[in-house]
Design a protein around this motif. Structure first.
Motif, short mmCIF file in Angstrom:
data_model
loop_
_atom_site.label_atom_id
_atom_site.label_comp_id
_atom_site.label_asym_id
_atom_site.label_seq_id
_atom_site.Cartn_x
_atom_site.Cartn_y
_atom_site.Cartn_z
N ALA A 86 0.77 -1.21 -0.04
CA ALA A 86 0.03 -0.09 -0.04
C ALA A 86 0.78 1.22 0.04
CB ALA A 86 -1.05 0.09 1.17
N GLY A 87 1.94 1.18 0.78
CA GLY A 87 2.72 2.32 0.84
C GLY A 87 3.30 2.52 -0.50
N ASN A 88 4.13 1.64 -1.21
CA ASN A 88 4.68 1.86 -2.48
C ASN A 88 3.68 2.51 -3.37
OD1 ASN A 88 6.98 1.26 -1.10
ND2 ASN A 88 7.29 -0.70 -2.57
N THR A 89 2.69 1.61 -3.75
CA THR A 89 1.65 2.13 -4.88
C THR A 89 0.99 3.52 -4.56
OG1 THR A 89 -0.02 0.71 -3.48
CG2 THR A 89 1.22 -0.37 -5.48
N ALA A 90 0.60 3.78 -3.16
CA ALA A 90 0.18 4.92 -2.98
C ALA A 90 0.95 6.16 -3.47
CB ALA A 90 -0.20 4.90 -1.47
N ALA A 91 2.40 5.83 -2.83
CA ALA A 91 3.34 6.92 -3.42
C ALA A 91 3.41 7.16 -4.77
CB ALA A 91 4.68 6.46 -2.76
N THR A 92 3.32 6.16 -5.40
CA THR A 92 3.62 6.17 -6.82
C THR A 92 2.25 6.78 -7.39
OG1 THR A 92 5.14 4.30 -7.15
CG2 THR A 92 3.76 5.02 -9.05
N PHE A 93 1.28 6.59 -7.14
CA PHE A 93 -0.10 7.18 -7.62
C PHE A 93 0.09 8.74 -7.27
CE2 PHE A 93 -4.07 8.94 -7.05
CZ PHE A 93 -4.71 8.73 -8.42
N THR A 94 0.35 9.05 -6.19
CA THR A 94 0.21 10.38 -5.51
C THR A 94 1.20 11.20 -6.47
OG1 THR A 94 -0.59 9.67 -3.23
CG2 THR A 94 0.31 11.72 -3.48
N VAL A 95 2.48 10.98 -6.45
CA VAL A 95 3.46 11.77 -6.96
C VAL A 95 3.27 11.74 -8.44
CG1 VAL A 95 5.84 11.54 -7.87
CG2 VAL A 95 5.38 10.95 -5.47
N LEU A 96 2.77 10.61 -9.21
CA LEU A 96 2.27 11.06 -10.77
C LEU A 96 1.03 11.80 -11.00
CD1 LEU A 96 3.38 7.41 -12.13
CD2 LEU A 96 4.62 9.48 -11.98
N ASP A 97 -0.02 11.40 -10.20
CA ASP A 97 -1.20 12.16 -10.33
C ASP A 97 -0.86 13.64 -9.95
OD1 ASP A 97 -4.02 12.10 -10.80
OD2 ASP A 97 -4.32 12.48 -8.85
N ALA A 98 -0.32 13.82 -8.77
CA ALA A 98 -0.14 15.49 -8.38
C ALA A 98 0.73 16.11 -9.42
CB ALA A 98 0.47 15.27 -7.04
N ALA A 99 1.72 15.31 -10.12
CA ALA A 99 2.79 16.01 -11.13
C ALA A 99 1.78 16.32 -12.20
CB ALA A 99 3.62 15.08 -11.39
N GLY A 100 0.92 15.28 -12.79
CA GLY A 100 -0.15 15.55 -13.82
C GLY A 100 -0.85 16.67 -13.34
N GLU A 101 -1.46 16.86 -12.54
CA GLU A 101 -2.37 17.89 -12.31
C GLU A 101 -1.80 19.26 -12.10
OE1 GLU A 101 -4.66 17.27 -8.72
OE2 GLU A 101 -5.95 15.85 -9.71
N ARG A 102 -0.41 19.23 -12.04
CA ARG A 102 0.30 20.51 -12.11
C ARG A 102 1.13 20.87 -13.53
NH1 ARG A 102 2.24 21.94 -6.40
NH2 ARG A 102 3.31 23.68 -7.55
N GLY A 103 0.78 19.93 -14.21
CA GLY A 103 1.19 20.10 -15.43
C GLY A 103 2.49 19.80 -16.01
N VAL A 104 3.16 19.02 -14.97
CA VAL A 104 4.33 18.06 -15.41
C VAL A 104 4.12 16.87 -16.27
CG1 VAL A 104 6.18 16.95 -14.48
CG2 VAL A 104 5.29 18.91 -13.18
N ARG A 105 4.77 16.80 -17.43
CA ARG A 105 4.22 15.93 -18.31
C ARG A 105 5.49 14.92 -18.62
NH1 ARG A 105 0.13 17.28 -17.06
NH2 ARG A 105 -1.35 18.36 -18.04
#
Length: 303
Positions: A86-105
């Motif tokens: 849960a820790g590993n997968t939550a971190a990956t989702f959070t980092v990539l989703d937050a980056a995408g929402e901020r316009g990081v491509r």
């Protein structure tokens, strides 16, 4: 792609330190996201927090135009199954989703050879469907760490569709330094010596390795390469860490696995063509005995 400012999660880790040094030496600004600040990171800014914490990740993403995600619990025995998966997968989702929402491509993440599920499987003698390894092999993941790495790759694909990002998931084997850089680790020669004495210790990773500086360079190239979408790529040295013929090792430890092509000498039993074709990556830092070849002793021929 031109990179001006990169976020490195897990910046205090073995690969994280090498990545921050590489980006800083190239004139790229670096923000490091870490659980604890060791006080000696080669970064422009440190954010202390968990990579699964959206607020910490949002703070770390300020001014960033690319992400290298390395933060993870790196083995199944280093936490409870829930904590690891849960820790590993939550971190990956959070980092990539937050980056995408901020316009990081653009992002590169550390996956693992263990996405195939061979190393820590609770089932005995799990083997790949064929050799050499490649990115199309089906997973046998059953332990929480291996499953988390496979799910991370699936998550990367989802974030590509969700945010129109490009994410490269690098499947790393054993990563360690040669001790040639004062700021980095030196664990590779000692591990290779243990595997030389007992090849069974390296069988789960097919005797593959990657030097720490090469891991950092693969991440750098993954951010800059002219690729799109979600890409899964093996990154490893082209030779094994064991001083024996690869075919002899495979005969001893994977005798029933079909081989699609031979692996002469100490050729690593993994297809590295995608890394070379898509990223322009070939490992440069090899063990000093990489050209040595010994006969595999008879007593080592039974796994």
């Amino acid at each position: 792609m031109t990179i001006g400012h990169v976020l490195v999660t897990g910046a205090a880790g073995l690969i994280g330190r090498a990545a921050t040094l590489r980006f800083r030496s190239a004139g790229v600004a670096v923000t490091g996201l870490v659980l604890d600040d060791p006080g000696d990171l080669e970064v422009d800014r440190v954010v202390v927090g968990n990579a699964a914490d959206r607020a910490a990740v949002d703070e770390a993403l300020d001014g960033v135009d690319a992400v290298v995600h390395l933060a993870a619990i790196p083995a199944p025995m280093l936490g409870t199954p829930d904590e690891v998966f849960a820790g590993n997968t939550a971190a990956t989702f959070t980092v990539l989703d937050a980056a995408g929402e901020r316009g990081v491509r653009r992002a590169a993440i550390a996956s693992s050879i263990n996405a195939l599920g061979l190393g820590w499987s609770p089932r005995p003698r799990v083997a790949p469907a064929y050799l050499p390894l490649d990115e199309d092999l089906p997973t046998e993941a059953a332990d929480p760490y291996s499953l988390s790495k496979y799910v991370d790759e699936v998550t990367a694909g989802a974030m590509v569709r969700r945010h129109d990002m490009t994410v490269v998931s690098l499947r790393f084997p054993f990563v360690g330094g040669l001790g040639e850089a004062d700021e980095l680790d030196d664990r590779l020669p000692a591990h290779a010596a243990r595997v030389s004495g007992d090849p069974g210790l390296g069988a789960r990773d097919l005797w593959l390795y990657l030097e720490t500086r090469d891991a950092a360079r693969a991440l750098d190239l993954a951010l800059r390469a002219e690729v799109t979408g979600s890409q899964v790529v093996f990154a490893a040295a082209g030779r094994t860490m064991a001083p024996y013929r690869t075919e002899d090792l495979l005969d001893a430890y994977y005798p029933a696995v079909p081989r699609r092509r031979a692996s002469p000498g100490r050729t690593a039993p993994v297809d590295l063509s995608r890394a070379e074709r898509l990223l322009g990556f070939t490992a440069e830092h090899l063990l000093p005995d990489s050209d040595e070849i010994r006969d595999l002793p008879t007593e080592m021929r039974t796994p």
